[in-house]
Design a protein around this motif. Structure first.
Motif, short mmCIF file in Angstrom:
data_model
loop_
_atom_site.label_atom_id
_atom_site.label_comp_id
_atom_site.label_asym_id
_atom_site.label_seq_id
_atom_site.Cartn_x
_atom_site.Cartn_y
_atom_site.Cartn_z
N UNK A 1 -45.07 3.32 18.42
CA UNK A 1 -45.91 2.37 18.09
C UNK A 1 -45.49 1.65 16.96
N UNK A 2 -44.31 1.94 16.41
CA UNK A 2 -43.71 1.06 15.26
C UNK A 2 -42.42 0.65 15.43
N UNK A 3 -41.86 -0.27 14.97
CA UNK A 3 -40.38 -0.88 15.14
C UNK A 3 -39.72 0.24 14.57
N UNK A 4 -38.55 0.37 15.02
CA UNK A 4 -37.49 1.52 14.92
C UNK A 4 -36.20 1.05 15.21
N UNK A 5 -35.17 1.79 14.42
CA UNK A 5 -33.68 1.54 14.56
C UNK A 5 -33.30 2.64 15.65
N UNK A 6 -32.51 2.13 16.52
CA UNK A 6 -31.99 2.63 17.57
C UNK A 6 -30.60 2.51 17.53
N UNK A 7 -29.68 3.70 17.84
CA UNK A 7 -28.42 3.61 17.71
C UNK A 7 -27.69 4.11 19.21
N UNK A 8 -26.81 3.18 19.65
CA UNK A 8 -25.84 3.44 20.83
C UNK A 8 -24.74 3.86 20.32
N UNK A 9 -24.22 5.23 20.73
CA UNK A 9 -22.89 5.74 20.36
C UNK A 9 -21.90 5.61 21.40
N UNK A 10 -20.79 4.99 21.42
CA UNK A 10 -19.82 4.77 22.28
C UNK A 10 -19.64 6.20 23.30
N UNK A 11 -19.60 7.22 22.40
CA UNK A 11 -19.37 8.66 22.98
C UNK A 11 -20.45 9.02 24.22
N UNK A 12 -21.68 8.56 23.74
CA UNK A 12 -22.72 8.69 24.59
C UNK A 12 -22.52 7.85 26.00
N UNK A 13 -21.98 6.75 26.04
CA UNK A 13 -21.80 5.74 26.78
C UNK A 13 -20.35 5.83 27.86
N UNK A 14 -19.63 7.02 27.33
CA UNK A 14 -18.26 7.09 27.86
C UNK A 14 -17.23 5.91 27.62
N UNK A 15 -17.49 5.56 26.38
CA UNK A 15 -16.76 4.82 25.84
C UNK A 15 -15.99 5.29 24.51
N UNK A 16 -15.02 4.26 24.07
CA UNK A 16 -14.58 4.79 22.79
C UNK A 16 -13.51 3.57 22.10
N UNK A 17 -13.13 3.72 20.99
CA UNK A 17 -12.57 2.63 20.20
C UNK A 17 -13.54 1.49 19.84
N UNK B 1 -18.45 -7.29 16.81
CA UNK B 1 -17.36 -6.05 17.54
C UNK B 1 -17.69 -4.99 16.52
N UNK B 2 -18.04 -3.50 17.12
CA UNK B 2 -18.26 -2.70 16.31
C UNK B 2 -17.45 -1.52 16.72
N UNK B 3 -17.28 -0.56 15.83
CA UNK B 3 -16.29 0.95 16.17
C UNK B 3 -17.37 1.96 16.41
N UNK B 4 -17.39 2.52 17.46
CA UNK B 4 -17.91 4.01 17.41
C UNK B 4 -19.43 3.77 18.01
N UNK B 5 -20.28 2.73 17.53
CA UNK B 5 -21.40 2.86 17.81
C UNK B 5 -22.22 1.29 17.34
N UNK B 6 -23.54 1.20 17.82
CA UNK B 6 -24.12 -0.05 17.44
C UNK B 6 -25.57 0.15 17.24
N UNK B 7 -26.01 -0.16 16.07
CA UNK B 7 -27.68 0.08 15.66
C UNK B 7 -28.38 -1.24 15.52
N UNK B 8 -29.47 -1.43 15.93
CA UNK B 8 -30.31 -2.55 15.96
C UNK B 8 -31.85 -2.08 15.80
N UNK B 9 -32.62 -2.66 15.52
CA UNK B 9 -34.06 -2.68 15.17
C UNK B 9 -34.90 -3.14 16.64
N UNK B 10 -35.54 -2.11 17.12
CA UNK B 10 -36.33 -2.50 18.29
C UNK B 10 -37.70 -2.57 18.10
#
Length: 570
Positions: free
Chosen positions: A385-401, A416-425
């Protein structure tokens, strides 16, 4: 179509999503979807015999999730030729046809259960001038496809729950399967939704009933040459994801997303999304169906519409709009016709996205493997019920680099990002991304795990959280198909993980099935001697007391190298 008694539907939901009753003998006909997660090291033993092949499924008329519009959410049973014609015209003029929407589905209310002396369906020609063939012809004249509706029982939903019309006895197809489905095909219909109100009331068996319907459609197609999409609508009763892929294109996995007369609800959108998480059942031409879209319905905001559409797209679900196309706003039209979001849903691989991370409760990451090189659709879902930062890690996605990130709703590149991307949702919303990486890791290998001491396989028991895992005769069914991931999980059913209950560390702590959440009690190390170590407890997966009987429940125990702690891949 929605039932108008939520209390009964809640009962059906409990029936549909209680403990899974699995057939122990014979193969369940499903096609395994490869999960959108990375592979981990396998067990260092030679593979045993291959799992027996499943029976061939009936051909599907489509290879991507059906897209279109259905009449129920907006009009209920109050439909006729002119109502449908107006929606057909709006589908074309709004640009929805050009965006890929093609089916115009006439839901309950077109027929009051009347038949002639020979048992043929008759309709009120004051409402349907020229009969049902005339409206199908009009739909086809616009370059679209026509859908129709019936019930598996003798009496349909229009008898048990009339909405806008008198009760309609006899408005189901039981006793007339060959006759009715041949008529639908001869009239020119390309899609048929078969509801379950009569089937439920009569106590029919879902699997055998829908198989008979599928067979009748096959015979009709053989006579007319017109394939028909079969949409099974039994609300998830009897776990259709275990058997419907062999006989249909799509199958409902839950109760209705909206009840007639009620306001659109994000809670129900999320509940239907969760109930449809059966990625092992989905493949090109075979789709879990969380129900029609309610995007554009009254009282739903643009942000809710985008979240809803994103959830369905990452699931690879059928996209059947339910709003009034003739009166929708430009904003709703833009959401429903977003080409980049539709491309995620319609991706040729037809994989269902799966949850790959949840760093904090309610802050979830879903990943869908897309065709092409190193591409993932990623949905960041904030259930809190409140805005939050969420991170997508490449390792969880089966990606790298490195990876480029694009926001599909804003149509902008984040960079372009290395290893992960974080944004507020924002609270109770989702962000839908396209991540394209420079490289990926091998996809996971799904396997069965057979106990050396018992000769029986690691078995999930059911899909219900907290079910204690067990050993059972090896049978190759989905409840015994495990996928090691790069993060150390052992996944089953696509979205459930092998879990040490309550993060226990003591000998004899139960090993259960639970929604994957990324915590250490769901991390396992597959060792070269065949043992499987629970990372959080540093103890081994164990068959207690060297037991060998079917149904023996599994625990963790101090590692000792015994045969009851060693497993081979089969």
């Amino acid at each position: 179509m929605p039932l108008r008694r939520p209390s009964w539907r809640r009962h059906l939901h409990r029936v549909a999503h209680g403990s899974l009753r699995r057939v122990r003998r014979g193969a369940v006909t499903v096609q395994m979807a490869v999960l959108a997660v990375a592979a981990a090291g396998g067990i260092a033993v030679a593979d045993a015999a291959e799992v027996p092949a499943r029976a061939a499924a009936a051909p599907s008329p489509v290879t991507t999730p059906p897209m279109g519009w259905a009449s129920w959410n907006t009009f209920a049973a109050q439909i006729n030729y002119n109502v449908i014609k107006a929606q057909v015209d709006a589908m074309v003029s709004s640009g929805m046809k050009d965006a890929g929407y093609e089916y115009v589905n006439i839901d309950e209310g077109w027929w009051q259960g009347t038949r002639d002396a020979a048992g043929n369906i008759t309709v009120d020609t004051r409402e349907w001038p020229g009969g049902m063939k005339a409206i199908a012809d009009y739909i086809h004249s616009k370059g679209l496809k026509a859908g129709i509706y019936t019930d598996a029982g003798r009496d349909g939903c229009g008898y048990y729950y009339p909405t806008g019309r008198p009760a309609a006895p006899g408005s189901g197809s039981e006793g007339h399967y060959d006759q009715d489905f041949l008529a639908f095909s001869q009239w020119g219909f390309d899609f048929v939704k078969v509801d379950w109100c009569g089937g439920q009331a009569e106590g029919l068996d879902s699997r055998t009933t829908y198989q008979a319907i599928s067979d009748a459609i096959t015979r009709a197609t053989a006579q007319t040459g017109r394939p028909m999409v079969l949409s099974i609508c039994n609300w998830g009763v009897a776990s259709p994801w275990n058997w419907a892929p062999s006989m249909s294109t799509m199958w409902r996995t839950s109760g209705d997303i909206i009840y007639w007369g009620q306001a659109a609800s994000m809670d129900r959108v999320l509940a239907n999304f969760d109930s449809a998480q059966h990625p092992e059942a989905q493949s090109p031409g075979r789709y879990n169906d969380p129900d029609m879209l309610i995007a554009g319905m009254p009282n739903f905001t643009a942000a809710q519409n985008r979240t809803h559409m994103g959830l369905w797209a990452v699931s690879g679900a059928p996209l059947l709009a339910g709003n009034n196309l003739a009166t929708m706003s430009a904003e709703t039209r833009a959401i429903l016709t977003n080409r980049e979001v539709i491309a995620v849903d319609q991706d040729a691989l037809s994989r269902q996205g799966v949850k790959v991370a949840e760093d904090a409760t309610g802050r979830q990451v879903y990943s869908k493997v897309l065709s092409g090189t190193n591409r993932r659709a990623v949905l960041l879902l904030n259930r809190t019920n409140s805005a939050a930062s969420i991170t997508a890690r490449w390792s969880s996605l089966g990606l790298s680099g490195t990876g480029t990130v694009r926001n599909l709703w804003t149509g902008t590149d984040a960079g372009t990002f290395t290893d992960s991307y974080t944004t507020t949702v924002p609270a109770r919303e989702a962000v839908l991304l396209l991540v394209t990486a420079s490289s990926s890791v091998p996809e996971p290998t799904t396997t069965s795990l057979r106990g050396v001491g018992s000769g029986r396989c690691l078995d999930a028991g059911s899909q219900t959280n907290g079910t204690q895992s067990q050993i059972w005769d090896c049978n190759g069914q989905t409840n015994q198909r495990w996928t090691p991931t790069a993060s150390g999980e052992l996944r089953v059913y696509g979205n459930k993980c092998l879990d040490v209950y309550n993060a226990g560390t003591a000998d004899n702590s139960r090993v259960v099935i639970w929604d994957c959440n990324g915590q250490n009690n769901q991390k396992w190390r597959l060792n070269s001697d065949g043992s499987i170590t629970a990372v959080g407890a540093n103890k081994c997966l164990d068959v207690p007391n060297n037991a060998t009987a079917n149904g023996t429940k599994l625990v963790i125990w101090s590692c000792n190298g015994g045969a009851n702690q060693r497993w081979t891949r089969v």
